[in-house]
Scaffold this motif. Structure first.
Motif, PDB file in Angstrom:
ATOM      1  N   GLN A 163      -1.870  31.256 -15.259  1.00  0.00           N
ATOM      2  CA  GLN A 163      -0.702  31.049 -14.420  1.00  0.00           C
ATOM      3  C   GLN A 163      -1.029  31.260 -12.949  1.00  0.00           C
ATOM      4  N   ASP A 164      -1.896  32.220 -12.647  1.00  0.00           N
ATOM      5  CA  ASP A 164      -2.329  32.416 -11.263  1.00  0.00           C
ATOM      6  C   ASP A 164      -3.059  31.176 -10.758  1.00  0.00           C
ATOM      7  N   PHE A 165      -3.867  30.570 -11.630  1.00  0.00           N
ATOM      8  CA  PHE A 165      -4.595  29.361 -11.255  1.00  0.00           C
ATOM      9  C   PHE A 165      -3.621  28.210 -11.008  1.00  0.00           C
ATOM     10  N   VAL A 166      -2.633  28.050 -11.915  1.00  0.00           N
ATOM     11  CA  VAL A 166      -1.672  26.957 -11.790  1.00  0.00           C
ATOM     12  C   VAL A 166      -0.855  27.111 -10.518  1.00  0.00           C
ATOM     13  N   ASP A 167      -0.510  28.363 -10.160  1.00  0.00           N
ATOM     14  CA  ASP A 167       0.281  28.584  -8.959  1.00  0.00           C
ATOM     15  C   ASP A 167      -0.496  28.261  -7.690  1.00  0.00           C
ATOM     16  N   ASP A 168      -1.806  28.397  -7.743  1.00  0.00           N
ATOM     17  CA  ASP A 168      -2.628  28.191  -6.555  1.00  0.00           C
ATOM     18  C   ASP A 168      -3.113  26.769  -6.396  1.00  0.00           C
ATOM     19  N   PHE A 169      -3.165  25.984  -7.487  1.00  0.00           N
ATOM     20  CA  PHE A 169      -3.722  24.641  -7.433  1.00  0.00           C
ATOM     21  C   PHE A 169      -2.743  23.639  -8.042  1.00  0.00           C
ATOM     22  N   THR A 170      -2.557  22.534  -7.358  1.00  0.00           N
ATOM     23  CA  THR A 170      -1.681  21.487  -7.841  1.00  0.00           C
ATOM     24  C   THR A 170      -2.495  20.219  -8.007  1.00  0.00           C
ATOM     25  N   LEU A 171      -1.854  19.178  -8.554  1.00  0.00           N
ATOM     26  CA  LEU A 171      -2.398  17.850  -8.420  1.00  0.00           C
ATOM     27  C   LEU A 171      -2.552  17.625  -6.923  1.00  0.00           C
ATOM     28  N   PHE A 172      -3.299  16.619  -6.496  1.00  0.00           N
ATOM     29  CA  PHE A 172      -3.565  16.560  -5.058  1.00  0.00           C
ATOM     30  C   PHE A 172      -2.263  16.765  -4.285  1.00  0.00           C
ATOM     31  N   ASP A 173      -2.319  17.661  -3.334  1.00  0.00           N
ATOM     32  CA  ASP A 173      -1.130  18.119  -2.626  1.00  0.00           C
ATOM     33  C   ASP A 173      -0.786  17.156  -1.504  1.00  0.00           C
ATOM     34  N   PHE A 174       0.493  16.988  -1.225  1.00  0.00           N
ATOM     35  CA  PHE A 174       0.943  16.104  -0.165  1.00  0.00           C
ATOM     36  C   PHE A 174       2.359  16.488   0.241  1.00  0.00           C
ATOM     37  N   ASP A 175       2.743  16.112   1.430  1.00  0.00           N
ATOM     38  CA  ASP A 175       4.102  16.380   1.905  1.00  0.00           C
ATOM     39  C   ASP A 175       4.796  15.127   2.438  1.00  0.00           C
ATOM     40  N   THR A 176       4.046  14.024   2.555  1.00  0.00           N
ATOM     41  CA  THR A 176       4.609  12.783   3.082  1.00  0.00           C
ATOM     42  C   THR A 176       3.996  11.592   2.362  1.00  0.00           C
ATOM     43  N   ILE A 177       4.809  10.578   2.095  1.00  0.00           N
ATOM     44  CA  ILE A 177       4.338   9.338   1.485  1.00  0.00           C
ATOM     45  C   ILE A 177       4.761   8.185   2.384  1.00  0.00           C
ATOM     46  N   TYR A 178       3.814   7.302   2.697  1.00  0.00           N
ATOM     47  CA  TYR A 178       4.108   6.098   3.478  1.00  0.00           C
ATOM     48  C   TYR A 178       3.914   4.876   2.575  1.00  0.00           C
ATOM     49  N   ILE A 179       4.906   3.984   2.579  1.00  0.00           N
ATOM     50  CA  ILE A 179       4.861   2.792   1.739  1.00  0.00           C
ATOM     51  C   ILE A 179       4.926   1.567   2.649  1.00  0.00           C
ATOM     52  N   ASP A 180       3.893   0.754   2.627  1.00  0.00           N
ATOM     53  CA  ASP A 180       3.865  -0.478   3.404  1.00  0.00           C
ATOM     54  C   ASP A 180       4.584  -1.575   2.628  1.00  0.00           C
ATOM     55  N   GLN A 231       0.834  -1.207   0.000  1.00  0.00           N
ATOM     56  CA  GLN A 231       0.000   0.000   0.000  1.00  0.00           C
ATOM     57  C   GLN A 231       0.866   1.252   0.000  1.00  0.00           C
ATOM     58  N   VAL A 232       0.349   2.291  -0.645  1.00  0.00           N
ATOM     59  CA  VAL A 232       0.983   3.608  -0.637  1.00  0.00           C
ATOM     60  C   VAL A 232      -0.037   4.622  -0.140  1.00  0.00           C
ATOM     61  N   THR A 233       0.374   5.453   0.820  1.00  0.00           N
ATOM     62  CA  THR A 233      -0.520   6.443   1.409  1.00  0.00           C
ATOM     63  C   THR A 233       0.115   7.827   1.320  1.00  0.00           C
ATOM     64  N   TYR A 234      -0.657   8.789   0.825  1.00  0.00           N
ATOM     65  CA  TYR A 234      -0.199  10.172   0.745  1.00  0.00           C
ATOM     66  C   TYR A 234      -0.861  10.982   1.865  1.00  0.00           C
ATOM     67  N   GLU A 235      -0.061  11.825   2.523  1.00  0.00           N
ATOM     68  CA  GLU A 235      -0.592  12.670   3.592  1.00  0.00           C
ATOM     69  C   GLU A 235      -0.169  14.122   3.388  1.00  0.00           C
ATOM     70  N   LEU A 236      -1.004  15.021   3.866  1.00  0.00           N
ATOM     71  CA  LEU A 236      -0.717  16.451   3.886  1.00  0.00           C
ATOM     72  C   LEU A 236      -1.001  16.962   5.288  1.00  0.00           C
ATOM     73  N   ASN A 237       0.042  17.489   5.929  1.00  0.00           N
ATOM     74  CA  ASN A 237      -0.088  18.004   7.297  1.00  0.00           C
ATOM     75  C   ASN A 237      -0.690  16.963   8.244  1.00  0.00           C
ATOM     76  N   GLY A 238      -0.299  15.693   8.038  1.00  0.00           N
ATOM     77  CA  GLY A 238      -0.758  14.632   8.928  1.00  0.00           C
ATOM     78  C   GLY A 238      -2.095  14.027   8.588  1.00  0.00           C
ATOM     79  N   SER A 239      -2.775  14.534   7.552  1.00  0.00           N
ATOM     80  CA  SER A 239      -4.080  13.999   7.156  1.00  0.00           C
ATOM     81  C   SER A 239      -3.959  13.249   5.831  1.00  0.00           C
ATOM     82  N   GLN A 240      -4.596  12.099   5.751  1.00  0.00           N
ATOM     83  CA  GLN A 240      -4.533  11.287   4.547  1.00  0.00           C
ATOM     84  C   GLN A 240      -5.315  11.945   3.417  1.00  0.00           C
ATOM     85  N   VAL A 241      -4.671  12.026   2.230  1.00  0.00           N
ATOM     86  CA  VAL A 241      -5.341  12.617   1.074  1.00  0.00           C
ATOM     87  C   VAL A 241      -5.575  11.588  -0.035  1.00  0.00           C
ATOM     88  N   TYR A 242      -4.815  10.471   0.006  1.00  0.00           N
ATOM     89  CA  TYR A 242      -4.991   9.453  -1.031  1.00  0.00           C
ATOM     90  C   TYR A 242      -4.285   8.187  -0.583  1.00  0.00           C
TER      91      TYR A 242
END
Length: 373
Positions: free
Chosen positions: A206-223, A150-161
């Motif tokens: 460009q303003d839109f692209v700067d404000d929105f990304t593909l689902f955002d995350f800062d940590t990935i956990y791999i089981d 399993q692969v889990t993506y998190e942003l600020n400690g909350s799971q996003v995917y």
């Protein structure tokens, strides 16, 4: 199941009292493991015993089957490798099978310190535990599906995917590239063009692209079978220079990305063949004609890339890129083959160098003028 990393030797050793000789049958194939095994051996090797011992080295034979092509779609060559050793002894002259052994063939390698038959035995097919990437570009994570669940993506400690990883007996499903993007598209423009659309740039976009990304995350956990592996992600925004992404085959035999964010210089070198021709006709000559005439002329281009500031932990990634035989760069919405120039690489550390920036020279692996015939 053991791996055979074909850029390093793989030894098969056999010894028994009274051993006279050994035969080894090797099967190299793709598809479904064992079911799609060829009816006859791909290679059949025979060696006489010395002091009742026989050793075979087989990785070079398997290495020849890897093509290693990349066009922006993340897939890797993989082969099943089955072999069986047959013994002939003083008491039993007829070759007798010792049982079939099944291996997984990767275009990887081990270092000297890893010893014989290196395994790179990890579910995550990366050496680094921090990902540095362009903001809004996908993070492409190569996994060994037989060792990951399993692969889990998190942003600020909350799971996003989260995504489940399934094991398989199919050769083309042994390495899975998990990503938050689409077909390797690194920017919004790439995703529009890949979907068949027309990209029209504007300040509002460009303003839109700067404000929105593909689902955002800062940590990935791999089981994995060896526990949970944590990856931290750092997104870099670059407004002044054009970032470039190099993709290479790492020590695990998987495709890996590395970004260069800062200044880029481009150089064109030319080569030519000349001859001296006779321009005299009837005792005179035309001063507009070339006496020294070029027979053929072509060129090759190279880039000098700067990374920007990277953490010291990325030294291992740069090492593997320098050692890679197959590299590509994404440029002008095309994936082009390159070779890393230079034969030396000076490691930098935060203690000695404070901020770590690498300058890399690359050669495009083709002539500038199309001369493919």
């Amino acid at each position: 199941m053991s791996k055979i990393n074909v850029r390093s030797p793989y030894y098969i050793h056999d010894t028994v009292s009274g051993l006279v000789s050994c035969r080894i049958d090797i099967y190299i194939y793709t598809g479904t493991q064992t079911i799609d095994q060829p009816s006859s051996a791909t290679y059949e090797l025979v060696s006489n015993a010395i002091d009742e011992k026989v050793t075979f080295e087989i990785s070079e034979l398997i290495r020849d089957y890897f093509a290693n092509e990349f066009d922006g779609d993340y897939t890797s060559d993989f082969f099943w490798v089955d072999y069986e050793v047959f013994r002939s002894t003083a008491t039993v002259p007829a070759y007798t099978g010792q049982g079939e052994v099944n291996l997984k063939g990767f275009y990887g390698y081990g270092f000297f310190e890893d010893g014989v038959n290196p395994q790179n035995d990890s579910g995550l097919l990366l050496s680094n535990r921090k990902i540095v990437k362009l903001d809004d570009a996908p993070a492409v994570i190569p996994l060994d599906t037989s060792k990951s669940t399993q692969v889990t993506y998190e942003l600020n400690g909350s799971q996003v995917y989260t995504k489940a990883i399934s094991s398989s007996l199919e050769s083309d499903e042994q390495i899975e590239y998990v990503t938050n993007g689409v077909n390797g598209a690194d920017e919004f423009e790439d995703r529009v063009l890949q979907d068949g659309g027309t990209f029209e740039d504007s300040s509002c976009l460009q303003d839109f692209v700067d404000d929105f990304t593909l689902f955002d995350f800062d940590t990935i956990y791999i089981d994995t079978d060896d526990g949970v592996i944590k990856l931290t992600v750092e997104n870099i925004q670059e407004c002044k220079y054009q970032p470039y992404k190099i993709t290479f085959i790492n020590k695990f035999g998987a495709l890996q990305d590395i970004w260069f964010f800062k200044r880029t210089n481009e150089v064109l070198s030319t080569k030519k063949e000349e001859f001296k021709r006779n321009i005299a006709i009837d005792g005179t000559y035309n001063i507009s004609k070339h006496q020294n005439k070029i027979l053929t002329k072509n060129g090759s281009e190279k880039l000098t890339l700067n990374t920007g500031f990277y953490p010291e932990a990325y030294n291992e990634v740069f090492k593997e890129m320098q050692l890679s035989e197959d590299c590509w760069i994404e440029i002008n919405n095309q994936t082009l083959p390159i070779n890393i120039s230079g034969s030396s690489f000076n490691y930098k550390t935060e203690l000695n160098d404070k901020l770590i920036n690498y300058t890399i020279e690359i050669d495009f692996a083709f002539d500038t003028i199309n001369n493919i015939r």
